[in-house]
Design a protein around this motif. Structure first.
Motif, PDB file in Angstrom:
ATOM      1  N   ALA A  18      -5.636  14.652   8.321  1.00  0.00           N
ATOM      2  CA  ALA A  18      -5.143  14.037   7.084  1.00  0.00           C
ATOM      3  C   ALA A  18      -4.331  15.053   6.285  1.00  0.00           C
ATOM      4  N   MET A  19      -3.186  14.640   5.811  1.00  0.00           N
ATOM      5  CA  MET A  19      -2.324  15.508   4.999  1.00  0.00           C
ATOM      6  C   MET A  19      -2.340  15.100   3.529  1.00  0.00           C
ATOM      7  N   CYS A  20      -2.216  13.803   3.276  1.00  0.00           N
ATOM      8  CA  CYS A  20      -2.236  13.307   1.906  1.00  0.00           C
ATOM      9  C   CYS A  20      -2.499  11.798   1.931  1.00  0.00           C
ATOM     10  N   ALA A  21      -2.891  11.297   0.770  1.00  0.00           N
ATOM     11  CA  ALA A  21      -3.181   9.872   0.628  1.00  0.00           C
ATOM     12  C   ALA A  21      -2.874   9.465  -0.806  1.00  0.00           C
ATOM     13  N   ALA A  22      -2.556   8.197  -0.995  1.00  0.00           N
ATOM     14  CA  ALA A  22      -2.206   7.716  -2.332  1.00  0.00           C
ATOM     15  C   ALA A  22      -2.574   6.252  -2.491  1.00  0.00           C
ATOM     16  N   LEU A  23      -2.809   5.875  -3.730  1.00  0.00           N
ATOM     17  CA  LEU A  23      -2.975   4.480  -4.123  1.00  0.00           C
ATOM     18  C   LEU A  23      -1.737   4.112  -4.926  1.00  0.00           C
ATOM     19  N   VAL A  24      -1.069   3.029  -4.517  1.00  0.00           N
ATOM     20  CA  VAL A  24       0.226   2.672  -5.104  1.00  0.00           C
ATOM     21  C   VAL A  24       0.214   1.210  -5.555  1.00  0.00           C
ATOM     22  N   ASP A  25       0.850   0.966  -6.693  1.00  0.00           N
ATOM     23  CA  ASP A  25       1.075  -0.396  -7.197  1.00  0.00           C
ATOM     24  C   ASP A  25       2.445  -0.839  -6.691  1.00  0.00           C
ATOM     25  N   TYR A  26       2.496  -1.825  -5.771  1.00  0.00           N
ATOM     26  CA  TYR A  26       3.795  -2.202  -5.227  1.00  0.00           C
ATOM     27  C   TYR A  26       4.547  -3.190  -6.099  1.00  0.00           C
ATOM     28  N   ASN A  27       3.958  -3.655  -7.178  1.00  0.00           N
ATOM     29  CA  ASN A  27       4.716  -4.458  -8.133  1.00  0.00           C
ATOM     30  C   ASN A  27       5.661  -3.565  -8.938  1.00  0.00           C
ATOM     31  N   SER A  28       5.204  -2.365  -9.268  1.00  0.00           N
ATOM     32  CA  SER A  28       6.002  -1.435 -10.063  1.00  0.00           C
ATOM     33  C   SER A  28       6.529  -0.251  -9.262  1.00  0.00           C
ATOM     34  N   GLY A  29       5.914   0.044  -8.114  1.00  0.00           N
ATOM     35  CA  GLY A  29       6.273   1.220  -7.333  1.00  0.00           C
ATOM     36  C   GLY A  29       5.625   2.488  -7.851  1.00  0.00           C
ATOM     37  N   MET A  30       4.689   2.334  -8.787  1.00  0.00           N
ATOM     38  CA  MET A  30       4.057   3.503  -9.403  1.00  0.00           C
ATOM     39  C   MET A  30       2.913   4.059  -8.582  1.00  0.00           C
ATOM     40  N   GLY A  47       9.464   4.653  -2.366  1.00  0.00           N
ATOM     41  CA  GLY A  47      10.116   4.261  -1.117  1.00  0.00           C
ATOM     42  C   GLY A  47       9.289   3.297  -0.297  1.00  0.00           C
ATOM     43  N   ASN A  48       7.998   3.547  -0.208  1.00  0.00           N
ATOM     44  CA  ASN A  48       7.143   2.666   0.583  1.00  0.00           C
ATOM     45  C   ASN A  48       6.882   1.338  -0.108  1.00  0.00           C
ATOM     46  N   THR A  49       7.043   1.299  -1.419  1.00  0.00           N
ATOM     47  CA  THR A  49       6.995   0.025  -2.129  1.00  0.00           C
ATOM     48  C   THR A  49       8.103  -0.882  -1.604  1.00  0.00           C
ATOM     49  N   GLU A  50       9.271  -0.304  -1.379  1.00  0.00           N
ATOM     50  CA  GLU A  50      10.390  -1.091  -0.841  1.00  0.00           C
ATOM     51  C   GLU A  50      10.100  -1.580   0.568  1.00  0.00           C
ATOM     52  N   VAL A  51       9.412  -0.771   1.366  1.00  0.00           N
ATOM     53  CA  VAL A  51       9.022  -1.182   2.724  1.00  0.00           C
ATOM     54  C   VAL A  51       8.103  -2.399   2.648  1.00  0.00           C
ATOM     55  N   VAL A  52       7.091  -2.333   1.791  1.00  0.00           N
ATOM     56  CA  VAL A  52       6.139  -3.447   1.647  1.00  0.00           C
ATOM     57  C   VAL A  52       6.854  -4.698   1.151  1.00  0.00           C
ATOM     58  N   ARG A  53       7.674  -4.548   0.137  1.00  0.00           N
ATOM     59  CA  ARG A  53       8.406  -5.710  -0.403  1.00  0.00           C
ATOM     60  C   ARG A  53       9.309  -6.348   0.652  1.00  0.00           C
ATOM     61  N   ALA A  54      10.010  -5.508   1.427  1.00  0.00           N
ATOM     62  CA  ALA A  54      10.910  -6.026   2.462  1.00  0.00           C
ATOM     63  C   ALA A  54      10.131  -6.799   3.522  1.00  0.00           C
ATOM     64  N   LYS A  55       8.988  -6.266   3.935  1.00  0.00           N
ATOM     65  CA  LYS A  55       8.195  -6.952   4.958  1.00  0.00           C
ATOM     66  C   LYS A  55       7.652  -8.269   4.421  1.00  0.00           C
TER      67      LYS A  55
END
Length: 120
Positions: A18-30, A47-55
């Motif tokens: 494991a290198m890193c981990a995060a909890l992200v709000d994909y409505n805001s990208g925060m 950036g990964n918010t955009e990946v989730v939204r696109a999918k």
């Protein structure tokens, strides 16, 4: 046992590679919470918010009546796993592993277990 977001992420960091981990709000990208190093997690969250939204948009266009379990991005040296939280709409876990030292199946299982324990 219920875990806070920080405890959840620290638990994920116990996994080999494991290198890193995060909890992200994909409505805001925060970025809501993060642990580890090796990446700019603020930038990765956006950036990964955009990946989730696109999918999600693509699934809707295809009339797929299903949910994303996880999204795996395999790089030559790393695995990046994005896992939307089933019980907490609008949030996802982002998990980065060193590919040479990690076991992908174990990491995905660890994410599933951790998700069931998080409280917000």
């Amino acid at each position: 046992m219920a875990l806070s977001p920080k405890e959840l992420l620290n638990q994920l960091m116990q996994t080999e590679g494991a290198m890193c981990a995060a909890l992200v709000d994909y409505n805001s990208g925060m970025l809501l919470e993060s642990v580890g190093s090796g990446l700019d997690l603020e930038l990765a969250a956006a950036g990964n918010t955009e990946v989730v939204r696109a999918k999600m948009k693509t699934m809707k266009s295809l009339n797929l009546n299903d949910d994303i379990e996880d999204i795996l991005i395999s790089l030559h040296r790393q695995y990046h796993i994005i896992r939307p939280l089933e019980k907490h709409d609008g949030l996802f876990l982002y998990y980065v592993l060193d590919r040479s030292r990690s076991n992908l199946a174990m990491a995905r299982r660890k994410l599933l277990e951790a998700e069931s324990q998080v409280t917000l």
